[in-house]
Design a protein around this motif. Structure first.
Motif, PDB file in Angstrom:
ATOM      1  N   TRP A   1       8.044 -67.860  41.023  1.00  0.00           N
ATOM      2  CA  TRP A   1       7.831 -68.981  40.094  1.00  0.00           C
ATOM      3  C   TRP A   1       6.337 -69.154  39.829  1.00  0.00           C
ATOM      4  O   TRP A   1       5.930 -69.431  38.695  1.00  0.00           O
TER       5      TRP A   1
ATOM      6  N   GLN B   1      15.485 -69.369  36.902  1.00  0.00           N
ATOM      7  CA  GLN B   1      16.670 -69.433  37.760  1.00  0.00           C
ATOM      8  C   GLN B   1      17.939 -69.066  37.002  1.00  0.00           C
ATOM      9  O   GLN B   1      18.833 -68.415  37.556  1.00  0.00           O
TER      10      GLN B   1
ATOM     11  N   PHE C   1      23.912 -70.233  39.183  1.00  0.00           N
ATOM     12  CA  PHE C   1      23.008 -71.334  38.809  1.00  0.00           C
ATOM     13  C   PHE C   1      23.721 -72.672  38.988  1.00  0.00           C
ATOM     14  O   PHE C   1      23.174 -73.604  39.584  1.00  0.00           O
TER      15      PHE C   1
ATOM     16  N   GLU D   1      21.990 -74.687  41.829  1.00  0.00           N
ATOM     17  CA  GLU D   1      21.106 -75.690  41.229  1.00  0.00           C
ATOM     18  C   GLU D   1      21.820 -77.017  41.003  1.00  0.00           C
ATOM     19  O   GLU D   1      21.175 -78.047  40.782  1.00  0.00           O
TER      20      GLU D   1
ATOM     21  N   GLU E   1      18.922 -68.027  48.351  1.00  0.00           N
ATOM     22  CA  GLU E   1      18.758 -66.680  47.809  1.00  0.00           C
ATOM     23  C   GLU E   1      18.421 -65.684  48.913  1.00  0.00           C
ATOM     24  O   GLU E   1      18.788 -64.501  48.830  1.00  0.00           O
TER      25      GLU E   1
END
Length: 290
Positions: free
Chosen positions: A55, A123, A132, A136, A179
């Motif tokens: 990121w 993502q 996702f 998320e 992850e």
């Protein structure tokens, strides 16, 4: 006392992320700003240090692209060298741009920079729609298959068996915990939660030595070998050695972004104890330490 502990990075060591994380870096910037750099821009930034997760690399490339719109003309290698000189990482990236642009130009860059949106796009591209939503906890911004499924395994099962049978094995990675679990499950490596450090339980990130120092304590080891694919992995081990009485070795593995003789030279210049072609060479290297 278990004399020797082995600590492994994940990306570029256990799995190949050239078509997953690195692809997501480039494509996230393209989706948000309609232009981007090619993947060769990633490695100089990684070498500059301080980019513990992708990121941050995505943010740095986005800032570079936005700065070019304001007339910034440095090439990427020069830009990365300046970042390294300023201490590495995203704050150094902003410091370099602030010194090169006028106040109005720099404000235009930072006003256009959308780190939250970049992260969400990253993502979505990396995880794909289903993962996702699961990880998320929200609807993805667009449908995607997920680059996470394009991560070839680099480590042989025999290598993992040898390591786990003979040594204490830990993991230090810039990945989020979920992850990291997916990657470890894919390669078939079981590591207890207290023996892994991820983005979610390690605030400082590489090259800070906290994770290695803590693992040495938890394993009750007096020697730690840390295998990674970046210069920051080697720097992490060297920083641990400076902070502790134990022996720490950073071993560079040339299956990430640093390859060939150029990669070997870079690792050696950073103070690597050894440079290996693959993580599968680790057992033979460790036997020579006994």
């Amino acid at each position: 006392m278990r004399e020797l502990a082995v600590v492994l990075d994940i990306d570029g060591v256990l799995i190949d992320v050239a078509d997953s994380y690195r692809r997501a870096v480039i494509e996230s910037v393209r989706r948000v700003y309609d232009e981007t750099l090619d993947r060769t821009a990633i490695q100089p930034l990684k070498d500059a240090g301080g980019f513990n997760n992708d990121w941050l690399v995505t943010d740095a490339i986005a800032l570079y692209v936005l700065a070019r719109r304001q007339g910034f003309e440095q090439d990427v290698p020069t830009f990365a060298d300046r970042i390294a000189d300023a201490g590495g990482g995203l704050e150094a990236t902003k410091t370099v741009l602030k010194s090169e642009l006028t106040t109005d130009e720099y404000e235009s860059v930072t006003d256009a920079w959308e780190p939250g949106r970049l992260r969400t796009v990253f993502q979505a591209l990396y995880l794909g729609s289903d993962l996702f939503a699961e990880l998320e906890g929200e609807k993805p911004p667009f449908d995607a298959d997920g680059y996470i499924h394009d991560e070839p395994v680099l480590v042989d099962s025999d290598t993992l068996t040898t390591l786990t049978d003979r040594y204490a094995v830990g993991v230090v990675t810039g990945r989020p915990a979920a992850e990291a679990t997916i990657a470890l499950d894919r390669v078939g490596l079981s590591v207890a939660d207290e023996h892994r450090f991820t983005m979610d339980n390690w605030e400082q990130g590489k090259p800070h030595p906290y994770a290695l120092l803590t693992l040495a304590e938890r394993f009750d080891a007096d020697r730690v070998v840390f295998a990674g694919d970046t210069l920051d992995d080697v720097r992490t081990a060297n920083n641990a050695a400076e902070a502790d009485r134990r022996e720490y070795q950073g071993v560079g593995v040339r299956t990430g972004g640093l390859t060939g003789e150029e990669g070997r030279a870079a690792f050696e210049d950073a103070g690597a104890a050894a440079v290996l072609d693959s993580v599968n060479d680790i057992p033979a290297y460790l036997r020579n330490l006994d």
